[in-house]
Motif scaffolding. Structure first.
Motif, PDB file in Angstrom:
ATOM      1  N   VAL A  99       0.641  -1.140   0.305  1.00  0.00           N
ATOM      2  CA  VAL A  99       0.164   0.167  -0.006  1.00  0.00           C
ATOM      3  C   VAL A  99       0.871   1.199   0.100  1.00  0.00           C
ATOM      4  O   VAL A  99       1.742   1.267   0.871  1.00  0.00           O
ATOM      5  CB  VAL A  99      -0.862   0.007   1.123  1.00  0.00           C
ATOM      6  CG1 VAL A  99      -1.698   1.175   1.409  1.00  0.00           C
ATOM      7  CG2 VAL A  99      -1.999  -1.227   1.334  1.00  0.00           C
ATOM      8  N   ARG A 100       0.696   2.037  -0.981  1.00  0.00           N
ATOM      9  CA  ARG A 100       1.542   3.161  -1.088  1.00  0.00           C
ATOM     10  C   ARG A 100       1.217   4.382  -0.174  1.00  0.00           C
ATOM     11  O   ARG A 100      -0.140   4.632  -0.097  1.00  0.00           O
ATOM     12  CB  ARG A 100       1.700   3.364  -2.658  1.00  0.00           C
ATOM     13  CG  ARG A 100       2.479   2.763  -3.588  1.00  0.00           C
ATOM     14  CD  ARG A 100       2.509   3.169  -4.716  1.00  0.00           C
ATOM     15  NE  ARG A 100       1.601   3.747  -5.582  1.00  0.00           N
ATOM     16  CZ  ARG A 100       0.866   2.553  -6.256  1.00  0.00           C
ATOM     17  NH1 ARG A 100       1.127   1.147  -6.244  1.00  0.00           N
ATOM     18  NH2 ARG A 100      -0.189   2.916  -6.997  1.00  0.00           N
ATOM     19  N   LYS A 101       2.107   4.950   0.305  1.00  0.00           N
ATOM     20  CA  LYS A 101       1.743   6.264   1.014  1.00  0.00           C
ATOM     21  C   LYS A 101       3.103   7.159   0.516  1.00  0.00           C
ATOM     22  O   LYS A 101       4.121   7.376   1.206  1.00  0.00           O
ATOM     23  CB  LYS A 101       1.987   5.794   2.632  1.00  0.00           C
ATOM     24  CG  LYS A 101       2.072   6.985   3.569  1.00  0.00           C
ATOM     25  CD  LYS A 101       2.500   6.597   5.002  1.00  0.00           C
ATOM     26  CE  LYS A 101       2.204   7.847   5.879  1.00  0.00           C
ATOM     27  NZ  LYS A 101       2.806   7.567   7.231  1.00  0.00           N
ATOM     28  N   VAL A 157      -4.091   1.904  -3.436  1.00  0.00           N
ATOM     29  CA  VAL A 157      -4.107   0.468  -3.508  1.00  0.00           C
ATOM     30  C   VAL A 157      -4.241   0.277  -5.163  1.00  0.00           C
ATOM     31  O   VAL A 157      -5.453   0.701  -5.601  1.00  0.00           O
ATOM     32  CB  VAL A 157      -5.108  -0.200  -2.738  1.00  0.00           C
ATOM     33  CG1 VAL A 157      -5.318  -1.591  -3.027  1.00  0.00           C
ATOM     34  CG2 VAL A 157      -5.301   0.144  -1.277  1.00  0.00           C
ATOM     35  N   ARG A 158      -3.142  -0.272  -5.775  1.00  0.00           N
ATOM     36  CA  ARG A 158      -3.281  -0.373  -7.057  1.00  0.00           C
ATOM     37  C   ARG A 158      -3.135   1.101  -7.762  1.00  0.00           C
ATOM     38  O   ARG A 158      -2.196   1.978  -7.525  1.00  0.00           O
ATOM     39  CB  ARG A 158      -4.133  -1.392  -7.638  1.00  0.00           C
ATOM     40  CG  ARG A 158      -3.822  -2.776  -7.285  1.00  0.00           C
ATOM     41  CD  ARG A 158      -2.667  -3.260  -7.530  1.00  0.00           C
ATOM     42  NE  ARG A 158      -2.485  -4.681  -6.968  1.00  0.00           N
ATOM     43  CZ  ARG A 158      -2.813  -5.796  -7.407  1.00  0.00           C
ATOM     44  NH1 ARG A 158      -3.799  -5.862  -8.458  1.00  0.00           N
ATOM     45  NH2 ARG A 158      -2.617  -6.970  -6.881  1.00  0.00           N
ATOM     46  N   ARG A 159      -4.323   1.182  -8.299  1.00  0.00           N
ATOM     47  CA  ARG A 159      -4.547   2.359  -9.046  1.00  0.00           C
ATOM     48  C   ARG A 159      -5.616   3.475  -8.469  1.00  0.00           C
ATOM     49  O   ARG A 159      -5.620   4.883  -8.893  1.00  0.00           O
ATOM     50  CB  ARG A 159      -4.852   2.164 -10.503  1.00  0.00           C
ATOM     51  CG  ARG A 159      -3.934   1.580 -11.193  1.00  0.00           C
ATOM     52  CD  ARG A 159      -4.129   1.654 -12.899  1.00  0.00           C
ATOM     53  NE  ARG A 159      -5.506   1.075 -13.285  1.00  0.00           N
ATOM     54  CZ  ARG A 159      -5.846   0.657 -14.185  1.00  0.00           C
ATOM     55  NH1 ARG A 159      -4.983   0.755 -15.430  1.00  0.00           N
ATOM     56  NH2 ARG A 159      -7.155   0.038 -14.341  1.00  0.00           N
ATOM     57  N   ASN A 160      -6.362   3.163  -7.401  1.00  0.00           N
ATOM     58  CA  ASN A 160      -6.986   3.892  -6.790  1.00  0.00           C
ATOM     59  C   ASN A 160      -6.522   4.577  -5.481  1.00  0.00           C
ATOM     60  O   ASN A 160      -5.710   3.964  -4.608  1.00  0.00           O
ATOM     61  CB  ASN A 160      -8.277   3.044  -6.370  1.00  0.00           C
ATOM     62  CG  ASN A 160      -9.127   2.724  -7.705  1.00  0.00           C
ATOM     63  OD1 ASN A 160      -9.327   3.455  -8.558  1.00  0.00           O
ATOM     64  ND2 ASN A 160      -9.687   1.537  -7.570  1.00  0.00           N
ATOM     65  N   GLU A 189     -11.976  -5.071  -7.571  1.00  0.00           N
ATOM     66  CA  GLU A 189     -11.148  -4.425  -8.316  1.00  0.00           C
ATOM     67  C   GLU A 189      -9.731  -4.626  -8.293  1.00  0.00           C
ATOM     68  O   GLU A 189      -9.082  -4.678  -9.215  1.00  0.00           O
ATOM     69  CB  GLU A 189     -11.617  -2.996  -8.772  1.00  0.00           C
ATOM     70  CG  GLU A 189     -11.116  -2.260  -9.980  1.00  0.00           C
ATOM     71  CD  GLU A 189     -11.540  -0.884 -10.109  1.00  0.00           C
ATOM     72  OE1 GLU A 189     -11.066  -0.110 -10.839  1.00  0.00           O
ATOM     73  OE2 GLU A 189     -12.235  -0.475  -9.334  1.00  0.00           O
ATOM     74  N   ALA A 190      -9.407  -4.204  -7.163  1.00  0.00           N
ATOM     75  CA  ALA A 190      -7.941  -4.061  -6.856  1.00  0.00           C
ATOM     76  C   ALA A 190      -7.187  -5.560  -7.037  1.00  0.00           C
ATOM     77  O   ALA A 190      -6.215  -5.919  -7.372  1.00  0.00           O
ATOM     78  CB  ALA A 190      -7.749  -3.521  -5.461  1.00  0.00           C
ATOM     79  N   GLN A 191      -7.987  -6.539  -6.501  1.00  0.00           N
ATOM     80  CA  GLN A 191      -7.522  -7.861  -6.426  1.00  0.00           C
ATOM     81  C   GLN A 191      -7.314  -8.553  -8.023  1.00  0.00           C
ATOM     82  O   GLN A 191      -6.339  -9.306  -8.184  1.00  0.00           O
ATOM     83  CB  GLN A 191      -8.353  -8.846  -5.694  1.00  0.00           C
ATOM     84  CG  GLN A 191      -7.552 -10.228  -5.413  1.00  0.00           C
ATOM     85  CD  GLN A 191      -8.393 -10.936  -4.247  1.00  0.00           C
ATOM     86  OE1 GLN A 191      -9.389 -10.526  -3.848  1.00  0.00           O
ATOM     87  NE2 GLN A 191      -7.788 -12.122  -4.161  1.00  0.00           N
TER      88      GLN A 191
END
Length: 400
Positions: A99-101, A157-160, A189-191
């Motif tokens: 998870v990007r921060k 999370v991914r692109r969202n 959608e993320a999975q």
């Protein structure tokens, strides 16, 4: 003779205390390793407790959703909800990802929670330490404080992108990764999200297939592409049973009539411990055995060295008629004193070091009690060599 043992320790107290501190650090590592294992088991139980489910319904013949991958149609929960004895049934997805921060990222388990009442729907975080639960269908998240997020922060999370609206505590996966809760549709959608190039190639292949691209049926191609762009799968269905109903009976009915695999709480706990943690437990057990052998070797060496330093004194004691039992007791007392000092130092070091470990370290009181007696037993065994050597001393060496 007890006084003589104490006087001998005071005579070489620097060497004795430094050896006890070194042994204590080794014992502290041993207690910490045991705490790591206890923490892994507690993480697995916390994962099950936090899901608030009595039964986990997964893909047939799998150990999902934690030990193996599992895939179910997201409309199966309706049939399960209609079965006798079932109180609640909710879809859930689990995805361990980065998870990007901002410019950094955090490894977390992203949990897709089904819409419903926050206090009654299985899979939702049972309690919050700050903020509120997810109330919108998209782009809101509740994160565990161990992930390092703050209220109002945005994570990716991914692109969202999602806004953190609530914080919880001790919501972790079986491997200790913090959880991030997002709406179920976003999690689906993320999975199963494909990148843009993969989507483009998939559409080109569909267009090139004459079975889907028929001139006489103008809407067929669009319908096929739309079906390929949606995801109707979840990893499991979390089920709670009505009061007074045995979960095992409901699980058997689900397996019989729905042709799915259903696990009760004891069965899922056994899977987590015997499948996911078994290898780590054996590895930790090997480390504990090695540390026990090293500790015994250190105690044996230092007691042997202290005994060699007073060979002449032991010979004098034997010359004046001191019993072998008394001499052996003196050496044993020194070994036990060394073990007590080492255990105290080890317990203190493990207690203060545990919070700094990246994973949860659970120090159980019973483990400390068992470790104390194990240290004393190791000291007794390690003193045997020094005692045997002392008992073989010739009294004539006192005047030799």
């Amino acid at each position: 003779m007890i006084s003589l043992s104490g006087r001998d320790i005071l005579h070489a107290w620097g060497k004795f205390v430094s050896t006890g501190v070194g042994l204590g650090l080794l014992i502290g590592v041993t207690l910490t390793m045991a705490g790591v294992y206890r923490g892994m088991v507690d993480d697995g139980k916390a994962l099950l407790d936090n899901s608030r489910a009595d039964i986990w319904v997964v893909q047939k013949d799998t150990l999902g959703p934690y030990a193996e991958s599992s895939s179910l149609q997201d409309d199966l929960y309706r049939g399960i909800l209609a079965m006798p004895g079932v109180a609640q049934a909710a879809n859930v997805t689990y995805l361990t990802t980065q998870v990007r921060k901002g410019s950094s990222d955090v490894r977390a388990m992203v949990v897709g929670i089904a819409p419903g009442p926050a206090g009654a729907t299985p899979g939702w975080p049972p309690h919050l330490v700050d903020g509120r639960q997810v109330t919108r269908g998209h782009y809101e998240a509740v994160a565990d404080v161990a992930a390092g997020f703050q209220l109002g922060e945005r994570l990716t999370v991914r692109r969202n992108h999602y806004t953190v609206v609530g914080l919880t505590r001790r919501m972790v996966s079986s491997s200790g990764d913090p959880m991030v809760f997002i709406p179920l549709k976003d999690a689906q959608e993320a999975q199963f999200l494909k990148d843009n190039d993969a989507i483009w190639h998939s559409r080109r292949r569909t267009e090139a297939n004459p079975a889907f691209n028929r001139p006489a049926v103008p809407g067929l191609l669009d319908a096929v592409i739309a079906s390929q762009s949606t995801n109707a799968f979840v990893n499991a269905v979390l089920v709670t049973v009505q009061p007074g109903v045995a979960p095992q009976e409901v699980a058997q009915a689900i397996q019989r009539w729905k042709r799915l695999t259903a696990y009760t709480r004891p069965q899922m706990e056994e899977i987590l411990v015997s499948k996911l943690i078994a290898t780590s437990a054996r590895q930790i057990g090997m480390f504990l055995a090695i540390l026990a052998v090293v500790s015994a070797a250190i105690v044996a060496f230092i007691i042997y060295s202290l005994t060699m330093d007073k060979i002449r004194e032991i010979a004098v004691l034997k010359l004046i008629g001191t019993r072998n039992r008394t001499i052996a007791a003196m050496i044993l007392q020194q070994a036990l004193a060394l073990g007590v000092i080492g255990f105290v130092v080890g317990k203190i070091s493990a207690t203060f070091a545990a919070p700094f470990f990246p994973k949860y370290v659970l120090l159980m009181p019973m483990d400390s009690v068992a470790g104390f007696f194990a240290v004393l037993g190791i000291c007794v065994i390690a003193s045997v060599v020094a005692i045997r050597m002392a008992l073989r001393v010739d009294p004539a060496q006192a005047i030799g």
